[in-house]
Enzyme design. Structure first.
Site, PDB file in Angstrom:
ATOM      1  N   THR A  49       0.875  -1.180   0.000  1.00 52.52           N
ATOM      2  CA  THR A  49       0.000   0.000   0.000  1.00 52.52           C
ATOM      3  C   THR A  49       0.905   1.221   0.000  1.00 52.52           C
ATOM      4  OG1 THR A  49      -1.681  -1.147   1.285  1.00 52.52           O
ATOM      5  CG2 THR A  49      -1.792   1.256   1.250  1.00 52.52           C
ATOM      6  N   LYS A 100      -7.875   1.581  -2.937  1.00 47.42           N
ATOM      7  CA  LYS A 100      -7.553   1.180  -1.552  1.00 47.42           C
ATOM      8  C   LYS A 100      -7.685   2.361  -0.583  1.00 47.42           C
ATOM      9  CE  LYS A 100      -5.058  -0.808   1.846  1.00 47.42           C
ATOM     10  NZ  LYS A 100      -5.272  -2.018   2.572  1.00 47.42           N
ATOM     11  N   LYS A 124      -1.683   5.493   8.502  1.00 47.96           N
ATOM     12  CA  LYS A 124      -0.901   5.501   7.254  1.00 47.96           C
ATOM     13  C   LYS A 124      -1.821   5.700   6.049  1.00 47.96           C
ATOM     14  CE  LYS A 124       1.531   2.519   4.062  1.00 47.96           C
ATOM     15  NZ  LYS A 124       2.023   1.206   3.685  1.00 47.96           N
TER      16      LYS A 124
HETATM   17  P1  NAD Z   1       5.783  -5.577   7.618  1.00 52.71           P
HETATM   18  O1  NAD Z   1       6.497  -4.421   8.199  1.00 52.71           O
HETATM   19  O2  NAD Z   1       5.396  -6.723   8.497  1.00 52.71           O
HETATM   20  O3  NAD Z   1       6.643  -6.201   6.401  1.00 52.71           O
HETATM   21  C1  NAD Z   1       7.402  -5.442   5.503  1.00 52.71           C
HETATM   22  C2  NAD Z   1       8.642  -6.251   5.187  1.00 52.71           C
HETATM   23  O4  NAD Z   1       9.399  -5.575   4.172  1.00 52.71           O
HETATM   24  C3  NAD Z   1       9.589  -6.411   6.389  1.00 52.71           C
HETATM   25  O5  NAD Z   1       9.807  -7.791   6.624  1.00 52.71           O
HETATM   26  C4  NAD Z   1      10.845  -5.669   5.972  1.00 52.71           C
HETATM   27  O6  NAD Z   1      12.027  -6.256   6.472  1.00 52.71           O
HETATM   28  C5  NAD Z   1      10.760  -5.781   4.476  1.00 52.71           C
HETATM   29  N1  NAD Z   1      11.552  -4.795   3.758  1.00 52.71           N
HETATM   30  C6  NAD Z   1      11.610  -3.445   3.947  1.00 52.71           C
HETATM   31  N2  NAD Z   1      12.450  -2.871   3.062  1.00 52.71           N
HETATM   32  C7  NAD Z   1      12.946  -3.883   2.304  1.00 52.71           C
HETATM   33  C8  NAD Z   1      13.872  -3.943   1.229  1.00 52.71           C
HETATM   34  N3  NAD Z   1      14.487  -2.842   0.766  1.00 52.71           N
HETATM   35  N4  NAD Z   1      14.154  -5.143   0.689  1.00 52.71           N
HETATM   36  C9  NAD Z   1      13.563  -6.261   1.153  1.00 52.71           C
HETATM   37  N5  NAD Z   1      12.683  -6.293   2.182  1.00 52.71           N
HETATM   38  C10 NAD Z   1      12.378  -5.101   2.741  1.00 52.71           C
HETATM   39  O7  NAD Z   1       4.494  -4.973   6.883  1.00 52.71           O
HETATM   40  P2  NAD Z   1       3.162  -5.752   6.439  1.00 52.71           P
HETATM   41  O8  NAD Z   1       2.175  -5.705   7.537  1.00 52.71           O
HETATM   42  O9  NAD Z   1       3.553  -7.051   5.827  1.00 52.71           O
HETATM   43  O10 NAD Z   1       2.639  -4.753   5.300  1.00 52.71           O
HETATM   44  C11 NAD Z   1       3.215  -4.713   4.008  1.00 52.71           C
HETATM   45  C12 NAD Z   1       2.377  -3.791   3.150  1.00 52.71           C
HETATM   46  O11 NAD Z   1       1.025  -4.270   3.127  1.00 52.71           O
HETATM   47  C13 NAD Z   1       2.321  -2.355   3.665  1.00 52.71           C
HETATM   48  O12 NAD Z   1       2.350  -1.490   2.574  1.00 52.71           O
HETATM   49  C14 NAD Z   1       0.970  -2.300   4.386  1.00 52.71           C
HETATM   50  O13 NAD Z   1       0.426  -0.995   4.410  1.00 52.71           O
HETATM   51  C15 NAD Z   1       0.128  -3.244   3.539  1.00 52.71           C
HETATM   52  N6  NAD Z   1      -1.005  -3.859   4.219  1.00 52.71           N
HETATM   53  C16 NAD Z   1      -0.869  -4.390   5.458  1.00 52.71           C
HETATM   54  C17 NAD Z   1      -1.966  -4.980   6.084  1.00 52.71           C
HETATM   55  C18 NAD Z   1      -1.864  -5.591   7.460  1.00 52.71           C
HETATM   56  O14 NAD Z   1      -2.905  -5.896   8.069  1.00 52.71           O
HETATM   57  N7  NAD Z   1      -0.660  -5.823   7.988  1.00 52.71           N
HETATM   58  C19 NAD Z   1      -3.216  -5.012   5.430  1.00 52.71           C
HETATM   59  C20 NAD Z   1      -3.307  -4.492   4.140  1.00 52.71           C
HETATM   60  C21 NAD Z   1      -2.192  -3.909   3.550  1.00 52.71           C
END
Ligand code: NAD
Length: 293
Positions: A94, A169, A244
């Site tokens: 997102t 979204k 966010k």
């Molecule tokens: P998270 O923080 O758990 O995971 C993100 C991952 O990306 C981490 O493991 C981090 O180490 C990795 N990362 C960051 N920079 C990196 C790079 N340069 N190279 C490789 N890996 C890298 O976040 P999440 O909850 O998995 O969310 C991910 C996305 O999904 C976000 O954009 C969030 O807004 C969206 N989202 C989350 C949810 C939810 O309920 N958690 C729901 C819908 C959408």
């Protein structure tokens, strides 16, 4: 079976990559966190030492990263310089609409198909493979992405051109943020008027006040047993995530010249809630702040 590179194996990406591996795809996984890579390997993925290594030879690249700056960085440094012609790029993060359209433009210049495909459904949906995908991109890219997305979700909507997945979204989540506050205010007013919460629920859920925040996710304990209100607002969707998304909506509204006064107010109220130490609580917990607690 497709060769898929998966970058970003956090709360969402981890289970999404696991579902692709379960569907017999060859998934090569990378994350900055070794523990996240290890967890993906245990679910059937293959380890890559870097994002660049992961995408070399991939037919499809999926990214699931925190924010626009991470997606821009990974695309510019690792993905675009290393992918083969014909590779399909799917960004499920997102992020802001501008970043989504920026990377899509770079992909197009490189002759690559790309879609933005943010999700709703949370970690539960990611694990169960029941996410909703809101997809922006051309018809051909969407047609190629669809069978892959279907292994991770069950509702796949083509929202239009590049960036429109992100637009769908943040518009949806702005409705949710505003309506959760409205529902919370109504319950706290009812409380002060001596109206029982269940009675308000029985009326509003079958009347014109009906909405998802009320009927599926009621912010007070009782009427909807599965809602986080019944477990001290342990997060399904954190207040930090809602903030966010509301900030992304405000950024997009400012850039597009759209008037969103309630969206702006919701962003301010969630900002206050998060700064009061409740970032990790469920977003419906904002009802406590409305109650003055
Ligand atoms: P998270 O923080 O758990 O995971 C993100 C991952 O990306 C981490 O493991 C981090 O180490 C990795 N990362 C960051 N920079 C990196 C790079 N340069 N190279 C490789 N890996 C890298 O976040 P999440 O909850 O998995 O969310 C991910 C996305 O999904 C976000 O954009 C969030 O807004 C969206 N989202 C989350 C949810 C939810 O309920 N958690 C729901 C819908 C959408």
């Amino acid at each position: 079976m497709a060769k898929i590179a998966f970058i970003g194996l956090g709360n969402m990406g981890g289970p999404m990559a696991a579902n692709l591996a379960k569907a017999q795809h060859h998934v090569t996984a990378f994350d900055l966190s070794d523990a996240a890579v290890q967890a993906a390997v245990e679910k059937g993925a293959h380890k890559a030492a870097s994002a660049a290594e992961a995408v070399k030879g991939a037919e499809i690249v999926v990214t699931m990263l925190p924010a626009g700056k991470h997606v821009r960085g990974v695309y510019e440094s690792d993905v675009l310089p290393n992918v083969a012609k014909g590779t399909l790029l799917i960004d499920c993060s997102t992020i802001d609409v501008d970043s989504a359209r920026h990377v899509a433009g770079l992909a197009q210049k490189a002759g690559l198909d790309m879609v933005d495909a943010p999700v709703s459904g949370g970690v539960g949906g990611a694990t169960a493979g029941t996410l909703t995908f809101m997809v922006g991109g051309g018809d051909a890219a969407f047609a190629k992405a669809r069978p892959i997305l279907e292994k991770m979700g069950k509702n796949i909507v083509h929202a239009g051109a590049s960036g429109n997945g992100q637009a769908a979204k943040i518009c949806n989540n702005m409705i949710l943020g505003v309506s959760m506050i409205a529902v919370g205010e109504a319950f706290m007013l009812a409380k002060r008027l001596g109206l029982d919460a269940q009675k308000l629920f029985d009326v509003a859920s079958t009347s014109s006040g009906q909405c998802w925040a009320l009927t599926n996710y009621c912010p007070v304990p009782g009427p909807v047993p599965a809602s986080p209100a019944n477990r001290d607002y342990q997060a399904g969707f954190t207040a930090a995530m809602m903030l966010k998304d509301l900030m992304l909506a405000q950024q997009a509204a400012n850039a597009a010249g759209a008037s969103t006064p309630l969206g702006a107010e919701a962003a301010q109220l969630f900002n206050m809630f998060v700064n009061n130490g409740h970032a990790a609580k469920d977003f419906s917990g904002i009802v406590k702040m409305i109650d003055g607690k």
